[in-house]
Write a protein that holds these residues in place. Structure first.
Motif, short mmCIF file in Angstrom:
data_model
loop_
_atom_site.label_atom_id
_atom_site.label_comp_id
_atom_site.label_asym_id
_atom_site.label_seq_id
_atom_site.Cartn_x
_atom_site.Cartn_y
_atom_site.Cartn_z
N ALA A 1 0.85 -1.21 0.00
CA ALA A 1 0.00 0.00 0.00
C ALA A 1 0.89 1.26 0.00
O ALA A 1 1.91 1.31 0.68
CB ALA A 1 -0.91 0.00 1.22
N VAL B 1 2.26 4.79 0.94
CA VAL B 1 2.31 5.61 2.16
C VAL B 1 2.77 7.01 1.76
O VAL B 1 3.85 7.17 1.19
CB VAL B 1 3.25 5.02 3.22
CG1 VAL B 1 3.29 5.90 4.45
CG2 VAL B 1 2.80 3.61 3.58
N MET B 2 1.94 8.02 2.05
CA MET B 2 2.22 9.40 1.63
C MET B 2 3.36 9.99 2.45
O MET B 2 3.30 10.05 3.69
CB MET B 2 0.98 10.26 1.80
CG MET B 2 1.18 11.74 1.47
SD MET B 2 1.58 12.01 -0.26
CE MET B 2 0.02 11.53 -1.02
N ASN C 1 2.62 6.30 13.04
CA ASN C 1 2.79 7.17 11.86
C ASN C 1 1.50 7.28 11.06
O ASN C 1 1.45 7.07 9.84
CB ASN C 1 3.92 6.68 10.96
CG ASN C 1 5.28 7.01 11.54
OD1 ASN C 1 5.39 7.81 12.46
ND2 ASN C 1 6.33 6.40 11.00
N THR C 2 0.42 7.59 11.76
CA THR C 2 -0.86 7.86 11.11
C THR C 2 -1.25 9.31 11.37
O THR C 2 -0.72 9.96 12.28
CB THR C 2 -1.96 6.93 11.64
OG1 THR C 2 -2.07 7.10 13.06
CG2 THR C 2 -1.66 5.48 11.30
N ILE D 1 -4.04 13.97 2.34
CA ILE D 1 -4.11 13.09 3.51
C ILE D 1 -5.40 13.35 4.27
O ILE D 1 -6.09 14.36 4.04
CB ILE D 1 -2.90 13.30 4.44
CG1 ILE D 1 -2.84 14.76 4.92
CG2 ILE D 1 -1.61 12.90 3.75
CD1 ILE D 1 -1.72 15.02 5.91
N MET E 1 -4.91 8.08 8.03
CA MET E 1 -4.10 7.58 6.92
C MET E 1 -2.67 7.32 7.38
O MET E 1 -2.12 8.08 8.17
CB MET E 1 -4.09 8.58 5.77
CG MET E 1 -5.37 8.64 4.96
SD MET E 1 -5.19 9.79 3.55
CE MET E 1 -3.78 9.09 2.70
N PRO E 2 -2.02 6.28 6.86
CA PRO E 2 -0.60 6.06 7.17
C PRO E 2 0.25 7.08 6.41
O PRO E 2 -0.06 7.43 5.26
CB PRO E 2 -0.34 4.64 6.70
CG PRO E 2 -1.37 4.41 5.63
CD PRO E 2 -2.59 5.18 6.03
N ILE E 3 1.29 7.51 7.03
CA ILE E 3 2.16 8.53 6.43
C ILE E 3 3.61 8.19 6.70
O ILE E 3 3.91 7.37 7.59
CB ILE E 3 1.86 9.95 6.98
CG1 ILE E 3 1.91 9.93 8.50
CG2 ILE E 3 0.56 10.49 6.46
CD1 ILE E 3 1.79 11.31 9.13
N SER E 4 4.48 8.83 5.93
CA SER E 4 5.91 8.67 6.15
C SER E 4 6.50 10.05 6.43
O SER E 4 6.71 10.84 5.51
CB SER E 4 6.58 8.07 4.91
OG SER E 4 7.99 8.03 5.05
#
Length: 384
Positions: free
Chosen positions: A46, A48-49, A332-333, A369, A373-376
Motif C-alpha cells: 500500500a 504511504v504518503m 505514523n498515522t 491526507i 491515513m498512514p504517512i511517512s
C-alpha cells in the motif's frame, strides 16, 4: 460398398480420438495453470504518503495591536505676505524641500528701502538737535547758578532737550519698523519642510494677509493618528505606564515596517458614537516616505508573550468545526487536532489549545491526507 463403409467408420474413429486428445491437452493446460496460480505471489504494498513535519516549539513573541491610521503634518502653514507689494521672485521651486530660513519669495524691496533710508536720516537730524539742546542746557545751568539766566529760560532749555530726546526715540523706532518691513519683503521658511504648488504668479500685487502664495508642511517627523477602541484602552495604558510604546508604520502592501516611532498622545475623551478614542504617534520620516493625508496601518507593541506554542501558518486547515492541524499520531498515522489560534509572528502562529510542545505537525501534502491515513514523516525541520 462394404469397403466404403469400413473407410468411413475408420475416419469417424480417428476424429473421436483426435477430439479426445485435444480435450485432454486442454485439461492438462488448465491443470498446469491452476498449479501455477496456486503458488504464493506477493501483493503490491500500500502507498504511504511522505509528508514534511515540524515540531511545535515554545517561543517568546511580541504582542501587537493593529489599527488603520492616517498621517498628519506636525506643522502646516499658509505662506502670505506681511507687507504689500509686487511679487518679484519665487526662489524655491514648487514641491521643493527647504530648510528653516531658506528664501521662498521676494517682494519688490525698493519702497521699503527708501522708507528705511528716510527714517535713518530723521534719526541723524534728531541726534544733531539733541546734541545742541544738551549743550544749550549745560550752558544755561551755569548761567542759572550765577543768576544771569531767568528761571523761565532755563525751563525752556530743559523742555527743548526732552523734546529732542523724544523725537530721537520716535525716529529710532521708525528705523526699526522700516527694517522689519524691508525684511518682510523676503518670505523665508519658518521651519524645514516641503512647499506645495505656487498660487501667485510673478508680478502679482500681493496684500497683507490677503494673497495666498503657497503652503509649507513639515515632513520629519510626522504624526500618525488612529482610533483604538475603548476595550483596548486599558491594555494600552497599562503598557504605556511601564515603558514608552513603540509604534510601527506599514504602508499598503508592506509586511515589514520601515518607519517606527512612539505613542505620544491619547485624547481625554472617548467618542460615544463610535466607542473609540483618538491617539497619535510621532514617527521619524527622514526619507520622506510618508506624506500628510496618507492611509497606513500601525502596530503598537504592547507586551511580550512568553512560552507561546508556535507552528507554521501553512499547517493550519479550516473546516466547519473550526481551525485544525494534522499531527503525526501513533504508528505514523494522521491525527486531526482542532485548535484555537492566537497572535502571529512572521510566518508562525501561536496555538492556544489543541497541541503540546514537541508534537510533530504536518506542514505539506495536506490536501492528499486525512485522519487515520498512514504517512511517512520526512526529516523534521524545527519551526523558526
Amino acid at each position: 460398398m462394404r469397403k466404403w463403409k469400413i473407410a468411413l467408420g475408420a475416419a469417424v474413429a480417428l476424429g473421436a480420438i483426435s477430439v479426445a486428445s485435444v480435450h485432454l491437452l486442454d485439461m492438462g493446460s488448465l491443470s498446469l495453470n491452476a498449479g501455477t496460480a496456486g503458488a504464493a505471489t506477493p501483493a503490491p504494498a500500500a502507498f504511504v504518503m511522505p509528508v514534511p513535519v515540524t515540531s511545535v516549539v515554545k517561543k517568546t513573541i511580541p504582542i501587537y495591536l493593529d489599527y488603520a491610521a492616517r498621517t498628519e503634518p506636525i506643522r502646516s502653514v499658509t505662506l502670505q505676505a506681511r507687507v504689500p507689494g509686487y511679487l518679484e521672485e519665487q526662489a524655491a521651486e514648487d514641491g521643493a524641500d527647504v530648510r528653516k530660513g531658506d528664501l521662498l519669495y521676494r517682494i519688490a524691496p525698493q519702497d521699503f528701502q527708501a522708507a528705511l533710508d528716510q527714517a535713518k536720516a530723521q534719526v541723524q537730524r534728531d541726534t544733531a538737535t539733541l546734541d545742541y539742546a544738551r549743550s544749550n542746557l549745560s550752558r544755561g545751568t551755569e548761567l542759572a547758578k550765577s543768576g544771569y539766566l531767568a528761571k523761565d529760560s532755563f525751563d525752556q532749555r530743559t523742555s527743548t532737550l526732552r523734546e529732542a530726546q523724544a523725537s530721537l526715540a520716535l525716529n529710532q523706532a521708525a528705523v526699526r519698523s522700516a527694517e522689519l518691513n524691508l525684511s518682510y519683503s523676503e518670505i523665508r521658511a519658518p521651519f524645514a519642510g516641503r512647499i506645495g504648488r505656487n498660487q501667485a504668479s510673478i508680478g502679482t500685487l500681493v496684500s497683507v494677509a490677503g494673497t495666498v502664495l503657497n503652503t509649507l508642511v513639515q515632513l520629519d517627523p510626522i504624526y500618525v493618528t488612529f482610533n483604538p477602541s475603548e476595550s483596548d484602552l486599558a491594555q494600552i495604558e497599562e503598557a504605556r505606564a511601564a515603558r514608552p510604546i513603540e509604534v510601527e508604520v506599514l504602508l499598503p502592501g508592506e509586511t515589514e515596517a520601515h518607519q517606527k516611532g512612539e505613542l505620544t498622545f491619547i485624547d481625554n475623551t472617548i467618542d460615544h458614537s463610535t466607542g473609540t478614542i483618538t491617539a497619535r504617534a510621532t514617527i521619524g520620516n527622514a526619507k520622506f516616505a510618508l506624506l500628510p493625508g496618507q492611509y497606513v496601518r500601525v502596530r503598537l507593541h504592547v507586551k511580550q508573550q512568553p512560552d507561546a506554542l508556535m507552528v507554521p501558518q501553512v499547517a493550519l486547515g479550516s473546516s466547519q468545526l473550526g481551525k485544525y492541524l494534522y499531527v503525526v499520531g501513533k504508528g505514523n498515522t494522521v491525527d486531526q487536532r482542532l485548535v484555537s489560534t492566537g497572535p502571529t509572528s512572521g510566518d508562525l502562529v501561536a496555538i492556544l489549545s489543541g497541541v503540546t510542545e514537541g508534537d510533530q505537525v504536518i506542514t505539506g501534502n495536506l490536501q492528499k491526507i486525512g485522519p487515520g491515513m498512514p504517512i511517512s514523516p520526512l526529516p523534521q525541520k524545527p519551526a523558526t
